[in-house]
Design a protein around this motif. Sequence first.
Motif, PDB file in Angstrom:
ATOM      1  N   ALA A 162      -3.254   0.772  12.981  1.00 29.82           N
ATOM      2  CA  ALA A 162      -4.638   0.305  12.867  1.00 29.82           C
ATOM      3  C   ALA A 162      -4.720  -1.111  12.301  1.00 29.82           C
ATOM      4  CB  ALA A 162      -5.427   1.252  11.968  1.00 29.82           C
ATOM      5  N   GLY A 163      -3.587  -1.656  11.822  1.00 30.94           N
ATOM      6  CA  GLY A 163      -3.626  -3.000  11.267  1.00 30.94           C
ATOM      7  C   GLY A 163      -4.002  -3.042   9.803  1.00 30.94           C
ATOM      8  N   LYS A 164      -4.085  -1.880   9.159  1.00 31.50           N
ATOM      9  CA  LYS A 164      -4.403  -1.854   7.734  1.00 31.50           C
ATOM     10  C   LYS A 164      -3.247  -2.453   6.941  1.00 31.50           C
ATOM     11  CE  LYS A 164      -5.981   1.537   4.316  1.00 31.50           C
ATOM     12  NZ  LYS A 164      -6.318   2.955   4.117  1.00 31.50           N
ATOM     13  N   ASP A 191       3.258  10.171   8.427  1.00 29.64           N
ATOM     14  CA  ASP A 191       2.381   9.983   9.593  1.00 29.64           C
ATOM     15  C   ASP A 191       1.231   9.037   9.261  1.00 29.64           C
ATOM     16  OD1 ASP A 191       1.527  11.949   7.904  1.00 29.64           O
ATOM     17  OD2 ASP A 191       1.323  13.506   9.439  1.00 29.64           O
ATOM     18  N   ALA A 192       0.803   9.043   7.978  1.00 28.84           N
ATOM     19  CA  ALA A 192      -0.259   8.118   7.575  1.00 28.84           C
ATOM     20  C   ALA A 192       0.233   6.670   7.622  1.00 28.84           C
ATOM     21  CB  ALA A 192      -0.757   8.461   6.184  1.00 28.84           C
ATOM     22  N   ALA A 244       0.867  -1.184   0.000  1.00 28.77           N
ATOM     23  CA  ALA A 244       0.000   0.000   0.000  1.00 28.77           C
ATOM     24  C   ALA A 244       0.893   1.220   0.000  1.00 28.77           C
ATOM     25  CB  ALA A 244      -0.883  -0.008   1.233  1.00 28.77           C
ATOM     26  N   TYR A 245       0.429   2.305  -0.624  1.00 23.50           N
ATOM     27  CA  TYR A 245       1.129   3.573  -0.536  1.00 23.50           C
ATOM     28  C   TYR A 245       0.277   4.508   0.308  1.00 23.50           C
ATOM     29  CZ  TYR A 245       4.229   1.905  -4.153  1.00 23.50           C
ATOM     30  OH  TYR A 245       5.150   1.177  -4.849  1.00 23.50           O
ATOM     31  N   SER A 246       0.726   4.786   1.527  1.00 27.30           N
ATOM     32  CA  SER A 246      -0.098   5.598   2.425  1.00 27.30           C
ATOM     33  C   SER A 246      -0.114   7.042   1.969  1.00 27.30           C
ATOM     34  CB  SER A 246       0.435   5.518   3.843  1.00 27.30           C
ATOM     35  OG  SER A 246       1.616   6.291   3.943  1.00 27.30           O
ATOM     36  N   ALA A 269      -0.146   5.477  11.017  1.00 29.05           N
ATOM     37  CA  ALA A 269      -1.566   5.220  11.297  1.00 29.05           C
ATOM     38  C   ALA A 269      -2.017   3.905  10.653  1.00 29.05           C
ATOM     39  CB  ALA A 269      -2.422   6.377  10.789  1.00 29.05           C
ATOM     40  N   PHE A 270      -1.560   3.630   9.424  1.00 27.11           N
ATOM     41  CA  PHE A 270      -1.901   2.376   8.730  1.00 27.11           C
ATOM     42  C   PHE A 270      -1.473   1.174   9.571  1.00 27.11           C
ATOM     43  CE2 PHE A 270      -2.499   2.761   3.878  1.00 27.11           C
ATOM     44  CZ  PHE A 270      -3.218   3.925   4.016  1.00 27.11           C
TER      45      PHE A 270
END
Lengths: 518, 293
Positions: free
Chosen positions: B190-192, B182-183, B176-178, B186-187
């Motif tokens: 949150a376990g994303k 800081d994102a 994934a490209y957040s 968060a990813f």
Amino acid sequence: MLLNPSARDPAARSRLIAALTVPVVLWPLFRAAEVEPGALFDPDNLKVIGHFLAAFLPPESGAEFLGYLARATLETLAIATAGMVLAFLLAVPLAYLATGAGREQPTLNPLTRSLLTVLRGIPELVWALLFVRVFGLGPAAGVLALGLTYGGMLAKVYAEILESVDAAPARVLRHNGAGRPLAMLYGLLPLASKELASYTVYRWECAIRASVVMGFVGAGGLGQLMDQAMKMLNGGEAATILLTFMLLVFSADGLSGWLRRSLDRPPANRPSPFGGRSAFFGLALLAGAVASFKYRDIDLASLWRLEAVNSIGTFVADFFPPDLSADWLDKVARGVWETLAISVVGTLLAAVAGMLLALPRRWMPFTVLLNTLRSVPELVWATMTVLAVGLGPFAGALALALHTAGVLGRLYAEALANAPPAAGCALRLAGAPGSPAFCYGTLPGAAPQLVAYTLYRWEMNIRMAAILGFVGAGGLGQLLYVELSLFHQARASTVIVAMLLLSIAVDQASAWLRRKMH
Amino acid sequence: MKFSTWRRLALKGALACVAAAAVSASCLVSADEAVLRVSAIPDEAPTELQRKFAPLGKYLAAQTGMKVVFTPVSDYAAVVEALATKKIDLAWLGGFTFVQAKVRTKGTAIPIVQREEDARFTSKFITADPGIKSLADLKGKTFAFGAPSSTSGSLMPRFFLQQAGLDPEKDFKRIAYSGAHDATAAFVAAGKAEAGVLNASVWDKLVETGKVDTDKLHVFATTPPYFDYNWTVRGDLDPVLVRKLTDAFLKLDPAKPEDMEILKLQRAGRFIPTRKENYEGIEKAARSAGLLK
């Protein structure tokens, strides 16, 4: 006991063939979309989405944030309105060229029509992404992107509307020596104006939704705020933005409904049907359009400076020729397949859900549910479904399904209400209980309409599926985003061409299926 | 008959006048005001960037006597493109975005200063999964990078993963490209994504301000140091102005409280001069990781 051959279902063979081919076609697509209903109930995933949704309460209401929100809302409205003005200016001459209406000899206008196909076939988000690069920074990119795609759509529909109204008055005018513009102005426009206006207003409502989505690639407005809130998984902010957004969509919906209803009323019995209200409305429209361009100075004139033309030239030149090396094509082909799978699975899930929601539609909670599903764009749903089922194509299919279920539910309900009532009534009077009467009486009458709506949505969904990858929900989108970030324009151009071909292919397939069903 | 012809002519004339007026009015807008146009790659949330830039912007305005306008963007490549098409004069770039800008401007973009810390920058690999202890454990996991053209969030981690024998496209379950550092945190929190990578400076800030829960998230690997961020000007900017800007940055003194505030927001000990050659290593890494052709 079907001993009598004449009592056998005459359509048995074609139904059997359909029943056998459908699973064979759909199975690999479901595999490619990685459909795993279990992921919805996976405890880890439940925890992730649960935490996020729990953070929705209370919605963020700090003064600084609300300030940002107010500005972004205005910007979204301005982008949508300015984009529509541009689309309209583009659509009128294109529709005039493309339509067969008012012509002595029917022509196909392959040139104009293929231009329209290209404008419509590339999703507005992709246009926006390209324009953000060329014109940089700010809402002008969003306005142009909307203008182009919606210009293409408006032109196509305008052309079709003009062809569908009674051609006799225009023909008479032409036979009496009037030129084509005059014949159309006095012979066709009065008949078609209501439908044209109504469709334009409806598109404006869609443009508001679309301008939100374009914020995701940096074209300003509410979408940009939403993108940040979603990336940071800031539930409180996301909740406030979503609420604002739904409010905006509902009011646009209400306004456009009111306008369309007033168009339906017969004109007042006066020498001139245009009174104070029309004048007020015209002025408001003009003021709105001017204010939209003035707001955050959407300066389209700067596009025509020599410097800008040069930079567009070099930018576009980089895209040719597309990268056609074998391993890149292989990668793109896999993306195409995944995108197709997302669109098909998403549309099918939506059709099932929409049908279930359409049946009890007259109850209040269902209308609210349908409107909520519908008002949130696919891309925003996708940011949530990737939390609920993890990154990947299944999240994309679910996101499409959620939004489309709202749209289809409403259309299905209308189609069922408008279906010929005789067959269902007869069955009920003959003593059949409710559900068989519905299945054998009402449903067959509404079926062609239901199928047509579903196929139309599929054509829209293939365009959406191509961009869901921007938020990690599978398909071609991620490839495009990454390659454009790295300035690999040749590779990006292969992806854009693939998107275009895919949407054209789906349009053709859907048209073929619709013809088959009739 | 005659009347109507005249009327038609008059109408046409009026229309032509309106069109001409509109075109000429729009061409006359670009009067030259002394404005310094600044932007930055959005490696953090754009609102955060604006907050961080405000005092620095005031300081630069005072030092150069120009009006300073900061435009926040949400796309890395848009900043590079804006610099190349001369829509901005000064940009805060990462190591890799600088290399991209250098390529796009045919070598004319000039890096002027960098933070002391940028000469020895690192990235941190983070996870919430206690089972992940080394880079090799990442096989078959979902993984979050920052933006695709981020140096510390994508390019250098990719390069070092490659050296450790891992190919992100093949060995990770999904990438994934957040979009921002800081994102990414968060990813992963949150376990994303099961693991991710972000720049050391943002990670330290998140830890200091309590924005991440270090009981849950932990760093399991750190990259070797490399050159990163700098302030870059476009090549054809007036050399006197370039000198003024460079001096302004270099003059910032951590001993002065008002300068300290600016430096603290930029997370800089102080600014030091930099040059193009510092970024040759990044360019090589980008070529070998296939991000630059």
